[in-house]
Design a protein around this motif. Sequence first.
Motif, mmCIF file in Angstrom:
data_model
loop_
_atom_site.group_PDB
_atom_site.id
_atom_site.type_symbol
_atom_site.label_atom_id
_atom_site.label_comp_id
_atom_site.label_asym_id
_atom_site.label_seq_id
_atom_site.Cartn_x
_atom_site.Cartn_y
_atom_site.Cartn_z
ATOM 1 N N ASN A 186 -44.986 16.509 26.008
ATOM 2 C CA ASN A 186 -45.575 17.003 27.011
ATOM 3 C C ASN A 186 -44.854 16.467 28.276
ATOM 4 O O ASN A 186 -44.715 17.252 29.252
ATOM 5 C CB ASN A 186 -47.179 16.524 27.239
ATOM 6 N N ALA A 187 -44.595 15.187 28.538
ATOM 7 C CA ALA A 187 -44.213 14.386 29.683
ATOM 8 C C ALA A 187 -42.721 14.672 29.771
ATOM 9 O O ALA A 187 -42.310 14.956 30.989
ATOM 10 C CB ALA A 187 -44.587 12.845 29.643
ATOM 11 N N VAL A 188 -41.923 14.482 28.649
ATOM 12 C CA VAL A 188 -40.624 14.369 28.657
ATOM 13 C C VAL A 188 -40.098 15.820 28.870
ATOM 14 O O VAL A 188 -39.176 16.500 29.730
ATOM 15 C CB VAL A 188 -39.826 13.605 27.960
ATOM 16 N N ILE A 189 -40.337 16.834 27.977
ATOM 17 C CA ILE A 189 -39.729 17.855 27.577
ATOM 18 C C ILE A 189 -40.273 18.997 28.671
ATOM 19 O O ILE A 189 -39.822 19.691 29.375
ATOM 20 C CB ILE A 189 -40.077 18.418 26.189
ATOM 21 N N ALA A 206 -25.270 15.878 29.336
ATOM 22 C CA ALA A 206 -25.285 14.941 28.127
ATOM 23 C C ALA A 206 -26.455 14.297 28.272
ATOM 24 O O ALA A 206 -26.983 13.789 27.510
ATOM 25 C CB ALA A 206 -24.143 14.094 27.983
ATOM 26 N N ARG A 207 -26.664 13.635 29.675
ATOM 27 C CA ARG A 207 -27.691 12.561 29.938
ATOM 28 C C ARG A 207 -29.147 13.079 29.554
ATOM 29 O O ARG A 207 -30.071 12.647 28.895
ATOM 30 C CB ARG A 207 -27.809 12.543 31.437
ATOM 31 N N TYR A 208 -29.406 14.617 29.972
ATOM 32 C CA TYR A 208 -30.683 15.245 29.744
ATOM 33 C C TYR A 208 -30.734 15.639 28.300
ATOM 34 O O TYR A 208 -31.929 15.717 27.678
ATOM 35 C CB TYR A 208 -30.816 16.485 30.538
ATOM 36 N N ARG A 209 -29.675 15.853 27.472
ATOM 37 C CA ARG A 209 -29.713 16.314 26.376
ATOM 38 C C ARG A 209 -29.787 15.083 25.154
ATOM 39 O O ARG A 209 -30.641 15.289 24.381
ATOM 40 C CB ARG A 209 -28.311 16.851 25.763
ATOM 41 N N ILE A 254 -50.467 6.971 28.382
ATOM 42 C CA ILE A 254 -49.927 5.938 28.468
ATOM 43 C C ILE A 254 -48.506 5.701 27.558
ATOM 44 O O ILE A 254 -47.428 5.209 28.040
ATOM 45 C CB ILE A 254 -50.633 4.395 27.716
ATOM 46 N N GLY A 255 -48.486 6.396 26.424
ATOM 47 C CA GLY A 255 -47.422 6.719 25.657
ATOM 48 C C GLY A 255 -46.362 7.607 26.488
ATOM 49 O O GLY A 255 -45.124 7.155 26.427
ATOM 50 N N GLY A 256 -46.579 8.456 27.331
ATOM 51 C CA GLY A 256 -45.879 9.071 28.151
ATOM 52 C C GLY A 256 -45.347 8.509 29.299
ATOM 53 O O GLY A 256 -44.148 8.435 29.837
ATOM 54 N N LEU A 257 -46.386 7.413 29.829
ATOM 55 C CA LEU A 257 -45.626 6.392 30.845
ATOM 56 C C LEU A 257 -44.634 5.455 30.296
ATOM 57 O O LEU A 257 -43.563 5.443 30.806
ATOM 58 C CB LEU A 257 -46.787 5.720 31.288
ATOM 59 N N VAL A 258 -44.789 5.041 29.084
ATOM 60 C CA VAL A 258 -43.910 4.019 28.485
ATOM 61 C C VAL A 258 -42.497 4.685 28.275
ATOM 62 O O VAL A 258 -41.432 4.326 28.571
ATOM 63 C CB VAL A 258 -44.490 3.695 27.202
ATOM 64 N N LEU A 259 -42.482 5.995 27.741
ATOM 65 C CA LEU A 259 -41.345 6.572 27.365
ATOM 66 C C LEU A 259 -40.621 7.181 28.784
ATOM 67 O O LEU A 259 -39.292 7.024 28.648
ATOM 68 C CB LEU A 259 -41.838 7.950 26.425
ATOM 69 N N LEU A 260 -41.268 7.482 29.335
ATOM 70 C CA LEU A 260 -40.564 7.769 30.796
ATOM 71 C C LEU A 260 -39.909 6.752 31.509
ATOM 72 O O LEU A 260 -38.620 6.856 31.752
ATOM 73 C CB LEU A 260 -41.522 8.491 31.799
ATOM 74 N N VAL A 285 -34.685 3.687 32.851
ATOM 75 C CA VAL A 285 -33.945 2.884 33.171
ATOM 76 C C VAL A 285 -32.670 2.787 32.068
ATOM 77 O O VAL A 285 -31.749 2.152 32.302
ATOM 78 C CB VAL A 285 -34.583 1.351 32.790
ATOM 79 N N THR A 286 -32.857 3.366 30.801
ATOM 80 C CA THR A 286 -31.796 3.528 29.947
ATOM 81 C C THR A 286 -30.738 4.722 29.913
ATOM 82 O O THR A 286 -29.775 4.593 29.450
ATOM 83 C CB THR A 286 -32.182 3.424 28.625
ATOM 84 N N VAL A 287 -31.515 5.935 30.336
ATOM 85 C CA VAL A 287 -30.525 7.066 30.093
ATOM 86 C C VAL A 287 -30.330 7.783 31.464
ATOM 87 O O VAL A 287 -29.189 8.206 31.816
ATOM 88 C CB VAL A 287 -31.128 8.141 29.304
ATOM 89 N N ILE A 288 -31.542 8.085 32.092
ATOM 90 C CA ILE A 288 -31.471 8.810 33.476
ATOM 91 C C ILE A 288 -31.020 8.266 34.500
ATOM 92 O O ILE A 288 -29.993 8.758 35.234
ATOM 93 C CB ILE A 288 -32.791 9.375 33.702
ATOM 94 N N SER A 289 -31.204 6.918 34.880
ATOM 95 C CA SER A 289 -30.780 6.357 36.246
ATOM 96 C C SER A 289 -29.398 5.885 36.298
ATOM 97 O O SER A 289 -28.691 5.986 37.236
ATOM 98 C CB SER A 289 -31.996 5.243 36.685
ATOM 99 N N PRO A 290 -29.068 4.871 35.089
ATOM 100 C CA PRO A 290 -27.681 4.396 35.046
ATOM 101 C C PRO A 290 -26.489 5.383 35.231
ATOM 102 O O PRO A 290 -26.805 6.412 34.878
ATOM 103 C CB PRO A 290 -27.514 3.742 33.989
ATOM 104 N N GLU A 291 -25.515 5.018 35.911
ATOM 105 C CA GLU A 291 -24.323 5.816 36.200
ATOM 106 C C GLU A 291 -23.913 6.338 34.665
ATOM 107 O O GLU A 291 -23.522 7.309 34.560
ATOM 108 C CB GLU A 291 -23.193 5.240 36.897
ATOM 109 N N VAL A 292 -23.753 5.239 33.770
ATOM 110 C CA VAL A 292 -23.339 5.507 32.356
ATOM 111 C C VAL A 292 -24.636 5.176 31.524
ATOM 112 O O VAL A 292 -24.973 3.725 31.534
ATOM 113 C CB VAL A 292 -22.241 4.732 32.033
ATOM 114 N N GLY A 293 -25.407 5.974 31.190
ATOM 115 C CA GLY A 293 -26.526 5.546 30.288
ATOM 116 C C GLY A 293 -26.254 5.173 28.830
ATOM 117 O O GLY A 293 -25.166 4.784 28.267
ATOM 118 N N LEU A 294 -27.226 4.993 28.388
ATOM 119 C CA LEU A 294 -27.320 4.661 26.708
ATOM 120 C C LEU A 294 -26.458 5.563 25.921
ATOM 121 O O LEU A 294 -26.409 6.770 26.108
ATOM 122 C CB LEU A 294 -28.610 4.679 26.079
ATOM 123 N N PHE A 295 -25.646 4.942 24.987
ATOM 124 C CA PHE A 295 -24.536 5.681 24.380
ATOM 125 C C PHE A 295 -23.493 6.350 24.920
ATOM 126 O O PHE A 295 -22.886 7.320 24.570
ATOM 127 C CB PHE A 295 -25.303 6.803 23.351
#
Length: 464
Positions: free
Chosen positions: A50-53, A209-212, A180-186, A191-201
Amino acid sequence: MTSSADPVPSADDGAAPGAAPGGPVFSSRWERRRAVTSWALWDWGSAAFNAVIVTFVFSPYLVSGVAADETTGSEQLGYALSIAGFVIAVVAPAVGTRADVAGRHRFWLGFHTVVIAACMAGMFFVQDSPEYLLLGLILMGVGSVFFEFAEVSYNGMLVRLTTAKDFGKVSGFGWGMGYIGGLVLLVLLLVTVISPEVGLFGVTDEDGARYRMVALLAAVWFAVFAVPVLIWGPKAPPRLPAAHAARATGIVAGVRAFLSDYKRLIARLVQMFRTERRTLHFFLAAAIYRDGLAAIFAFAGVLAAGSYGFSSSEVIVLGVAANVVAGIGSILAGWVDDRLGSKTVIVVGLVALIVMALPIAFSDSHAVFWACAMVLSFFVGPVQASSRTFLARITVPGREGENFGLYATTGRAVSFLGPFMFAAAISLLGFQRAGALGIALVLLVGLLIVLPIRPPSRDGVQVP
């Protein structure tokens, strides 16, 4: 979730003292608490869809990053979800009936969850090029259909989790866990995938790739938190003899059983018109005001950016704050529901939502918008959770999936109403904030229809 004063069901096949026939059967308070917690964790995990997709990440990527242009992407996404809504409206009642007949809500919840998670994982292959738009739309549409199917079985479990006097507390707890689960996941994904210039993995913006990666991680999140309810969730006895369920094997037999379920459903609607008109009355009221509730979240960000000049980051902050407040409201309102009744929570919540929509229409103050948005968020969750509780309280035992299937269908039947009234109010009055008046009118109509409905008993399932 449960209090020490709650009656503890015995280990035999009988219902707990004070429970409705066919109600919860647990051997201990610990077993019951585990079942309720595992049930609520599915809501926590489902926020990944719901929140992410749907709301904050993948849909905007599909429209802005994959489609040739935003107008085309928005139009085609609308068509895809409209088709999904039609499928849900047609099929959801029979899906619920099938689960009721065989007593297999947990099995079907697991099956539908697997399909949803697979669709989410498949979104990893949707690159930021127009030739991938169709794949993305199909995955969004199929995921939306099976999410509604899953919720039919999930909501149908409510009456197996606790006695009727605690429906509100348990329902509000589950709904709050979802927010609350939606908040935590977002926050984790930001902080790990969307915002950093180079995200997780090592993901970047190349090929989307970031959104995938966000879609893939969301699928894993959903799958992990769905496991507990599939292990410890409540079971329901079959409503019809095992011989009937056994006949529904194989594709041809399955189709025949499906058509038979619809025949049984038509007979059920006729019976409801004769003997359970309160339930039909509630379906109509809830369908209208629930569409107004959906419109609040659908257009809050649009108003924030268009009428109040919020930046993209400010809109995200608004969304995070709204989820926090909505989660708190849902959990607190569950206790009120069990003490004052589901209808009280619904009516008070709708009145508050209508009143808070008015200042948004007539004020361009950021402070006024923030204050109204937080109050709106606080009451949206309680109205949703208590609507589920209201239906659970008036549902005849053994008809949970059937009724929640109809609940999904009636909700989809008027899903155009909120967006239409939002746009019509803007066209009529000539400014964007007027859309809030259109939403308020939808909520008002739903309130007027729900007011005459006799409230259900809080001490046990009260058959209309």
